[in-house]
Design a protein around this motif. Sequence first.
Motif, PDB file in Angstrom:
ATOM      1  N   THR A   1      50.467 -62.958  30.323  1.00 14.05           N
ATOM      2  CA  THR A   1      50.788 -64.278  29.787  1.00 14.05           C
ATOM      3  C   THR A   1      50.362 -64.373  28.319  1.00 14.05           C
ATOM      4  O   THR A   1      49.640 -65.276  27.939  1.00 14.05           O
ATOM      5  CB  THR A   1      50.101 -65.378  30.608  1.00 14.05           C
ATOM      6  N   LEU A   2      50.798 -63.442  27.532  1.00 14.72           N
ATOM      7  CA  LEU A   2      50.501 -63.477  26.108  1.00 14.72           C
ATOM      8  C   LEU A   2      51.270 -64.618  25.451  1.00 14.72           C
ATOM      9  O   LEU A   2      52.305 -65.045  25.956  1.00 14.72           O
ATOM     10  CB  LEU A   2      50.924 -62.157  25.448  1.00 14.72           C
ATOM     11  N   PRO A   3      50.784 -65.078  24.301  1.00 20.10           N
ATOM     12  CA  PRO A   3      51.561 -66.102  23.585  1.00 20.10           C
ATOM     13  C   PRO A   3      52.921 -65.532  23.177  1.00 20.10           C
ATOM     14  O   PRO A   3      53.072 -64.326  23.006  1.00 20.10           O
ATOM     15  CB  PRO A   3      50.694 -66.416  22.362  1.00 20.10           C
ATOM     16  N   LEU A   4      53.878 -66.413  23.028  1.00 18.65           N
ATOM     17  CA  LEU A   4      55.221 -66.008  22.614  1.00 18.65           C
ATOM     18  C   LEU A   4      55.411 -66.328  21.138  1.00 18.65           C
ATOM     19  O   LEU A   4      54.833 -67.284  20.626  1.00 18.65           O
ATOM     20  CB  LEU A   4      56.274 -66.726  23.449  1.00 18.65           C
ATOM     21  N   VAL A   5      56.220 -65.521  20.486  1.00 17.90           N
ATOM     22  CA  VAL A   5      56.533 -65.752  19.078  1.00 17.90           C
ATOM     23  C   VAL A   5      58.044 -65.593  18.911  1.00 17.90           C
ATOM     24  O   VAL A   5      58.672 -64.756  19.552  1.00 17.90           O
ATOM     25  CB  VAL A   5      55.737 -64.780  18.162  1.00 17.90           C
ATOM     26  N   ASN A   6      58.625 -66.450  18.067  1.00 20.40           N
ATOM     27  CA  ASN A   6      60.052 -66.374  17.767  1.00 20.40           C
ATOM     28  C   ASN A   6      60.256 -65.500  16.541  1.00 20.40           C
ATOM     29  O   ASN A   6      59.625 -65.721  15.503  1.00 20.40           O
ATOM     30  CB  ASN A   6      60.621 -67.772  17.510  1.00 20.40           C
ATOM     31  N   ILE A   7      61.133 -64.509  16.701  1.00 18.23           N
ATOM     32  CA  ILE A   7      61.452 -63.605  15.601  1.00 18.23           C
ATOM     33  C   ILE A   7      62.965 -63.440  15.530  1.00 18.23           C
ATOM     34  O   ILE A   7      63.687 -63.793  16.465  1.00 18.23           O
ATOM     35  CB  ILE A   7      60.779 -62.220  15.778  1.00 18.23           C
ATOM     36  N   THR A   8      63.416 -62.909  14.418  1.00 19.27           N
ATOM     37  CA  THR A   8      64.812 -62.503  14.277  1.00 19.27           C
ATOM     38  C   THR A   8      64.801 -61.068  13.778  1.00 19.27           C
ATOM     39  O   THR A   8      64.128 -60.755  12.792  1.00 19.27           O
ATOM     40  CB  THR A   8      65.567 -63.400  13.282  1.00 19.27           C
ATOM     41  N   VAL A   9      65.502 -60.200  14.488  1.00 15.59           N
ATOM     42  CA  VAL A   9      65.642 -58.807  14.075  1.00 15.59           C
ATOM     43  C   VAL A   9      67.097 -58.628  13.686  1.00 15.59           C
ATOM     44  O   VAL A   9      67.986 -58.799  14.518  1.00 15.59           O
ATOM     45  CB  VAL A   9      65.232 -57.835  15.198  1.00 15.59           C
ATOM     46  N   LYS A  10      67.309 -58.337  12.401  1.00 12.73           N
ATOM     47  CA  LYS A  10      68.648 -58.350  11.813  1.00 12.73           C
ATOM     48  C   LYS A  10      69.185 -59.752  12.033  1.00 12.73           C
ATOM     49  O   LYS A  10      68.664 -60.692  11.463  1.00 12.73           O
ATOM     50  CB  LYS A  10      69.520 -57.243  12.399  1.00 12.73           C
ATOM     51  N   ASN A  11      70.197 -59.943  12.872  1.00 18.75           N
ATOM     52  CA  ASN A  11      70.705 -61.290  13.157  1.00 18.75           C
ATOM     53  C   ASN A  11      70.447 -61.710  14.599  1.00 18.75           C
ATOM     54  O   ASN A  11      71.046 -62.673  15.066  1.00 18.75           O
ATOM     55  CB  ASN A  11      72.220 -61.349  12.880  1.00 18.75           C
ATOM     56  N   VAL A  12      69.563 -60.997  15.293  1.00 16.75           N
ATOM     57  CA  VAL A  12      69.324 -61.263  16.712  1.00 16.75           C
ATOM     58  C   VAL A  12      68.043 -62.081  16.893  1.00 16.75           C
ATOM     59  O   VAL A  12      66.950 -61.592  16.625  1.00 16.75           O
ATOM     60  CB  VAL A  12      69.220 -59.937  17.502  1.00 16.75           C
ATOM     61  N   PRO A  13      68.174 -63.343  17.340  1.00 20.45           N
ATOM     62  CA  PRO A  13      66.969 -64.149  17.601  1.00 20.45           C
ATOM     63  C   PRO A  13      66.329 -63.736  18.924  1.00 20.45           C
ATOM     64  O   PRO A  13      67.029 -63.497  19.905  1.00 20.45           O
ATOM     65  CB  PRO A  13      67.505 -65.582  17.669  1.00 20.45           C
ATOM     66  N   LEU A  14      65.006 -63.653  18.924  1.00 24.59           N
ATOM     67  CA  LEU A  14      64.259 -63.257  20.116  1.00 24.59           C
ATOM     68  C   LEU A  14      63.006 -64.101  20.252  1.00 24.59           C
ATOM     69  O   LEU A  14      62.441 -64.559  19.255  1.00 24.59           O
ATOM     70  CB  LEU A  14      63.817 -61.791  20.032  1.00 24.59           C
ATOM     71  N   GLU A  15      62.560 -64.267  21.474  1.00 28.44           N
ATOM     72  CA  GLU A  15      61.244 -64.818  21.760  1.00 28.44           C
ATOM     73  C   GLU A  15      60.508 -63.719  22.518  1.00 28.44           C
ATOM     74  O   GLU A  15      60.888 -63.370  23.639  1.00 28.44           O
ATOM     75  CB  GLU A  15      61.342 -66.092  22.597  1.00 28.44           C
ATOM     76  N   VAL A  16      59.480 -63.138  21.886  1.00 31.68           N
ATOM     77  CA  VAL A  16      58.782 -61.991  22.462  1.00 31.68           C
ATOM     78  C   VAL A  16      57.294 -62.284  22.613  1.00 31.68           C
ATOM     79  O   VAL A  16      56.759 -63.191  21.965  1.00 31.68           O
ATOM     80  CB  VAL A  16      58.985 -60.725  21.595  1.00 31.68           C
ATOM     81  N   GLU A  17      56.644 -61.508  23.467  1.00 29.33           N
ATOM     82  CA  GLU A  17      55.201 -61.630  23.612  1.00 29.33           C
ATOM     83  C   GLU A  17      54.537 -61.113  22.331  1.00 29.33           C
ATOM     84  O   GLU A  17      55.049 -60.216  21.671  1.00 29.33           O
ATOM     85  CB  GLU A  17      54.726 -60.832  24.821  1.00 29.33           C
ATOM     86  N   TYR A  18      53.395 -61.697  22.017  1.00 31.13           N
ATOM     87  CA  TYR A  18      52.723 -61.413  20.747  1.00 31.13           C
ATOM     88  C   TYR A  18      51.325 -60.876  21.016  1.00 31.13           C
ATOM     89  O   TYR A  18      50.435 -61.616  21.448  1.00 31.13           O
ATOM     90  CB  TYR A  18      52.671 -62.697  19.925  1.00 31.13           C
ATOM     91  N   ALA A  19      51.136 -59.585  20.770  1.00 31.12           N
ATOM     92  CA  ALA A  19      49.840 -58.929  20.958  1.00 31.12           C
ATOM     93  C   ALA A  19      49.186 -58.769  19.588  1.00 31.12           C
ATOM     94  O   ALA A  19      49.553 -57.873  18.826  1.00 31.12           O
ATOM     95  CB  ALA A  19      50.030 -57.572  21.633  1.00 31.12           C
ATOM     96  N   HIS A  20      48.238 -59.650  19.278  1.00 30.39           N
ATOM     97  CA  HIS A  20      47.639 -59.588  17.948  1.00 30.39           C
ATOM     98  C   HIS A  20      46.142 -59.301  17.954  1.00 30.39           C
ATOM     99  O   HIS A  20      45.566 -59.076  16.902  1.00 30.39           O
ATOM    100  CB  HIS A  20      47.942 -60.863  17.160  1.00 30.39           C
TER     101      HIS A  20
END
Length: 155
Positions: free
Chosen positions: A36-55
Amino acid sequence: MSLKCLRLLMPLLLTGCFSLASFQAVSAADNEQYQTLPLVNITVKNVPLEVEYAHTFEQRAAGLMYRKSMCQQCGMLFKFSGSKKASMWMQNTFIALDVAFIRSDGVIADIKPMQPHDLTSVGASQAVLYALEMNQGWYAKNGIKVGDTMLIKAQ
């Protein structure tokens, strides 16, 4: 080995076995929090994603260990403590992955395949701040190549 020696060694052997069992139990318990890691919104090239964030160090160390599957658009973004020639491996990881090593300016420096349970270190060719693990083949299917960029959306 004599019976006397065995009696003397038995407590040590049992302690070692219990220590190993305790370590494995702690590792499995620790893994629950990484599910249950926090989620972060990113865009890779033109693809929007919501991925887990391991910081944190602990989150990065556990990564995607012990998971048996991951949805098609799911992934994990790793942020290192600073830009460096980072490397990753697949200890206790069941999913075939591709990792993109990403510089601090968001440019993808490398995209490399990683095989389940392979302890071979897979490294970046230059200093990077991030790594993005996705299902193997995801980058190719989405036309994403070295030189493309990732953008982290403000939270």
